[in-house]
Design an enzyme around this catalytic site. Structure first.
Site, mmCIF file in Angstrom:
data_model
loop_
_atom_site.group_PDB
_atom_site.id
_atom_site.type_symbol
_atom_site.label_atom_id
_atom_site.label_comp_id
_atom_site.label_asym_id
_atom_site.label_seq_id
_atom_site.Cartn_x
_atom_site.Cartn_y
_atom_site.Cartn_z
ATOM 1 C CE LYS A 152 -4.114 -1.753 2.411
ATOM 2 N NZ LYS A 152 -4.929 -1.680 3.650
ATOM 3 C CD GLN A 182 -3.810 -4.489 6.437
ATOM 4 O OE1 GLN A 182 -3.778 -3.576 5.615
ATOM 5 N NE2 GLN A 182 -4.301 -5.668 6.158
ATOM 6 C CG ASP A 222 -10.156 0.218 3.391
ATOM 7 O OD1 ASP A 222 -9.867 0.033 2.190
ATOM 8 O OD2 ASP A 222 -9.388 -0.063 4.325
#
Length: 218
Positions: A52, A96, A119
């Site tokens: 990422k 995460q 997200d």
């Protein structure tokens, strides 16, 4: 069965994303900022976060990387998220998953401002998605729709089977397919005759979180 590769799609998307980053920089006088937080040393998560950060840097984003020890308390994580919520240089915050067992992932995700939730996993953003007024959709389902579009596959009128019912992939995947006018069947670990259900689908998306869930050749 035709398997669609996302590699070529990713290359194309990166070109368009670089252009959007440059426009953002011109308009705002700064790079868009993405903060990534990882708690603990889960090997798979470490690899995922490194990718990422690497991709963010390559695209021209300002990357803020936070590696916290597994002993970090829930309140300490929430405090960091709230700090980033009020940082004007940070436009998106990624936490995460999975988190250590003593930290409730739902509380951590809900601490993120919905407008800084790339997200799409806060209750507010999921609610907008299921109401048909999405601000942002979870990344994996959105990526699947981008792949289908890239290969010119019109899902309207098709029978799509989604294997998995998580808020991260399964449920939002089904919703995006519904919005694209597919007829959707959601299957999961308790579904009877799972293989037969999948064989009836024109499009099958497997998001069960378990390798070879449908057998060796799946």
């Amino acid at each position: 069965m035709i398997r669609l590769s996302g590699t070529e799609v990713a290359k194309t998307r990166r070109v368009s994303l670089r252009e959007r980053v440059e426009k953002f920089l011109t308009k705002n006088g700064r790079k868009p900022g993405l903060a990534v937080i990882i708690v603990g040393d889960d090997p798979a998560s470490q690899v995922y976060v490194r990718n990422k950060v690497k991709t963010s840097t390559e695209l021209g984003l300002e990357s803020f990387h936070y590696e916290l020890p597994a002993t970090t308390s829930e309140n300490e994580l929430i405090s960091l998220i709230q700090k980033l919520n009020h940082d004007d240089k940070v436009d998106g915050i990624l936490v995460q998953l999975p988190l250590p067992k003593h930290i409730r992932s739902e509380r951590a995700l809900e601490a993120i401002l919905p407008e800084k939730d790339p997200d799409g996993l806060t209750v507010g953003n999921l609610g907008l998605l299921f109401a048909g007024r999405k601000r942002v959709a979870p990344c994996t389902p959105w990526g699947v729709m981008a792949i289908l579009s890239h290969y010119g596959i019109d899902v309207a009128g098709r029978h799509a089977v989604v294997v998995g019912r998580s808020n991260i992939v399964g449920k939002p995947m089904a919703q995006l397919l519904l919005e694209a006018n597919a007829t959707v069947t959601i299957c999961h670990s308790k579904t009877q005759n799972l293989i037969e259900e999948c064989q009836r689908g024109d499009i099958v998306v497997v998001a069960a979180g378990k390798p070879r869930f449908l057998g060796r050749d799946a």
